[in-house]
Design an enzyme around this catalytic site. Structure first.
Site, PDB file in Angstrom:
ATOM      1  N   GLU A 284       0.947  -1.072   0.016  1.00  0.00           N
ATOM      2  CA  GLU A 284      -0.066  -0.077   0.139  1.00  0.00           C
ATOM      3  C   GLU A 284       0.761   1.305  -0.147  1.00  0.00           C
ATOM      4  OE1 GLU A 284      -2.957  -0.016   2.875  1.00  0.00           O
ATOM      5  OE2 GLU A 284      -4.407  -0.858   2.135  1.00  0.00           O
ATOM      6  N   HIS A 305       9.498 -26.623  -1.187  1.00  0.00           N
ATOM      7  CA  HIS A 305       8.841 -27.742  -1.858  1.00  0.00           C
ATOM      8  C   HIS A 305       7.747 -27.339  -2.868  1.00  0.00           C
ATOM      9  CE1 HIS A 305      11.201 -30.533   0.518  1.00  0.00           C
ATOM     10  NE2 HIS A 305      11.165 -29.551   1.416  1.00  0.00           N
ATOM     11  N   LYS A 419     -14.006  -0.060  -3.430  1.00  0.00           N
ATOM     12  CA  LYS A 419     -15.054   0.174  -2.539  1.00  0.00           C
ATOM     13  C   LYS A 419     -16.375   0.689  -3.317  1.00  0.00           C
ATOM     14  CE  LYS A 419     -12.387   0.950   1.585  1.00  0.00           C
ATOM     15  NZ  LYS A 419     -11.774   1.853   2.306  1.00  0.00           N
TER      16      LYS A 419
HETATM   17  O1  PA5 Z   1      -3.686   1.152   5.795  1.00  0.00           O
HETATM   18  C1  PA5 Z   1      -4.764   1.388   5.691  1.00  0.00           C
HETATM   19  O2  PA5 Z   1      -5.052   2.544   5.906  1.00  0.00           O
HETATM   20  C2  PA5 Z   1      -5.898   0.476   5.366  1.00  0.00           C
HETATM   21  O3  PA5 Z   1      -5.359  -0.886   4.890  1.00  0.00           O
HETATM   22  C3  PA5 Z   1      -6.701   0.041   6.500  1.00  0.00           C
HETATM   23  O4  PA5 Z   1      -6.279  -0.288   7.543  1.00  0.00           O
HETATM   24  C4  PA5 Z   1      -7.974  -0.647   6.093  1.00  0.00           C
HETATM   25  O5  PA5 Z   1      -8.661  -0.359   4.915  1.00  0.00           O
HETATM   26  C5  PA5 Z   1      -8.880  -0.536   7.410  1.00  0.00           C
HETATM   27  O6  PA5 Z   1      -9.535   0.686   7.475  1.00  0.00           O
HETATM   28  P1  PA5 Z   1     -10.294   1.274   8.892  1.00  0.00           P
HETATM   29  O7  PA5 Z   1      -9.225   1.200   9.957  1.00  0.00           O
HETATM   30  O8  PA5 Z   1     -10.666   2.472   8.636  1.00  0.00           O
HETATM   31  O9  PA5 Z   1     -11.372   0.504   9.182  1.00  0.00           O
END
Ligand code: PA5
Length: 444
Positions: A284, A305, A419
């Site tokens: 990310e 393996h 989303k």
């Molecule tokens: O790194 C990030 O911001 C995302 O992966 C969030 O952790 C994930 O989408 C969960 O979001 P939230 O904590 O707002 O539910």
């Protein structure tokens, strides 16, 4: 102290790169230290091990003690950065079989990290006949997967303990002021913990997001923070003395020299969810604007393996980062067998750690000779302190890496695309036009 070692790297990167890269690393380092780079408003994690809120930390310890005293299970509801770090640390410090072990601490179940009815029902069944509590974790407070799962567990709690009784078993970790979860928590009077504004989900494991579930298992979160602080101090140095500099530099050079895939490998199944956490952190943070290493993971020796064939002989597009976790907690020696029907007596009396270390060295040589560069991250045992160092090391290297790539390491605009489509297809108010457009495309 954690260290980074390069194995025969000169055969892959013959040019000395350290001096040339140094000014860019220095700039990246200053951006992290001074919150002056793009996304600088999300660098609260940089000094967190020194500046964390001690009052909240004490509340986390107290809540964990209460959960240990009144619950046989804790259901941790969250997705992405709101669960992977806690799961990684718990597996690593307490075992992936933690829930199956005899112990006087609660089982910890992770829910709301997907949309499988079977997975959800399974955990509902597991807590049906035991006292349990729920930690709902969402920074935004609006993420669909955990919000949906929470409805089920809240209902289960209220059925078992009544509306009032359930209140003292729900712990909400979320934004300090915004979001549906925060509003609900305030209205219902649940105990809340804060995901600080300046810390994004994937950098949040050392906040209440990770600390409360980890503390419930009895793992030492003070030591975890102390380990992170050890590494924070080392990273303040701003030179190649810092292992994060060495790691960020070499992985960037390998990427530039035509290796777009990094494989994180470990020889301990307890590390599996730490690799999942690492994949989110790097995927990310770096994967945007058409750039970034693709982070993948393997568990050795099991994957030798399966994936071992590709690593040894497939397309030469990857390098490996191998985390060596040091000695096992338990020492086991191979039993002798007079009949020696399996021909294994040459190993009799040898420890499993010794056999594993020979396997590591053999693999290191084979993969390097097969054209896969290896970076080794040495950790001195699976302790809370060492894990704190490792977490901070990976976070800091990730921030440096993002700035070396010229991307914002702290946003995740790409996550929004699915989303929006999902909301539209589910008929969420406000997405009507998109729904019609998507359905047309699906039915073509
Ligand atoms: O790194 C990030 O911001 C995302 O992966 C969030 O952790 C994930 O989408 C969960 O979001 P939230 O904590 O707002 O539910």
């Amino acid at each position: 102290m954690l260290d980074v070692k390069l194995f025969q790297m000169k055969s892959f990167l013959p040019m000395p790169y350290e001096d040339a890269l140094s000014p860019r690393l220095k700039r990246a380092h200053e951006k992290l230290q001074n919150a002056s780079g793009v996304g600088g408003e999300f660098t609260g994690w940089v000094h967190l091990p020194r500046d964390y809120d001690r009052e909240e930390f004490a509340r986390i310890q107290a809540a964990a003690a209460k959960i240990r005293s009144d619950s046989k299970a804790l259901v941790v509801i969250g997705i992405g950065g709101s669960y992977l770090g806690a799961r990684g640390v718990i597996d690593c410090l307490c075992s992936p079989n933690y829930n199956l072990k005899k112990k006087d601490t609660p089982n910890v179940y992770f829910a709301g990290n997907g949309l499988s009815a079977d997975a959800l029902q399974e955990i509902l069944d597991l807590v049906e006949d035991v006292d349990f509590s729920v930690n709902i974790i969402s920074k935004s407070g609006t993420t669909t997967e955990p919000a949906v799962a929470f409805r089920f567990f809240r209902e289960a709690l209220e059925k078992k303990y009544g509306h009032e009784g359930a209140k003292s078993r729900i712990y909400a970790t979320t934004d300090k002021a915004r979001g549906a979860l925060k509003s609900l928590a305030d209205a219902e009077g649940w105990e809340t913990f804060v995901v600080p504004d300046d810390i994004g989900g994937r950098y949040s494991v050392l906040t209440a997001v990770g600390l409360l579930p980890i503390a419930v298992t009895g793992a030492d979160i003070t030591e975890l923070m102390a380990g992170a602080e050890d590494m924070m101090k080392l990273c303040e140095d701003g030179s190649y003395n810092c292992p994060a500099w060495r790691y960020a530099a070499i992985r960037y050079e390998l990427y530039r020299s035509g290796r777009p895939i990094e494989l994180l490998a470990c020889y301990d199944p307890a590390f599996r969810f730490m690799t999942e956490w690492w994949k989110q952190l790097y995927g990310e943070s770096e994967g945007k604007d058409g750039k970034g290493l693709f982070p993948a993971s393997v568990e050795f020796t099991a994957d030798l393996h399966s994936m071992g064939q590709y690593i040894q002989d497939g397309k030469r597009i990857m390098f490996e980062t191998v985390v060596r976790l040091g000695d096992s907690d338990r020492q086991l020696c191979v039993p002798a067998d007079e009949a020696n029907g399996d021909g294994l007596n040459f190993l009799a009396g040898k420890s499993m750690d010794y056999i594993r270390s020979r396997a590591m060295d053999g693999t290191l040589l084979a993969h390097t000779e097969g054209g896969v560069p290896n970076i080794i991250v040495e950790v001195d045992g699976k302790t809370a302190r060492n894990l704190g160092q490792l977490i901070y090391f990976f976070e800091y290297s990730c921030g440096l890496s993002g700035y070396l790539l010229d991307v914002n390491p702290f946003d995740q605009p790409g996550v929004e695309a699915y989303k929006k489509n999902m909301f539209a297809l589910l008929g969420k108010p406000g997405y009507e036009d998109r729904k019609a457009e998507l359905e047309l495309k699906l039915n073509k």
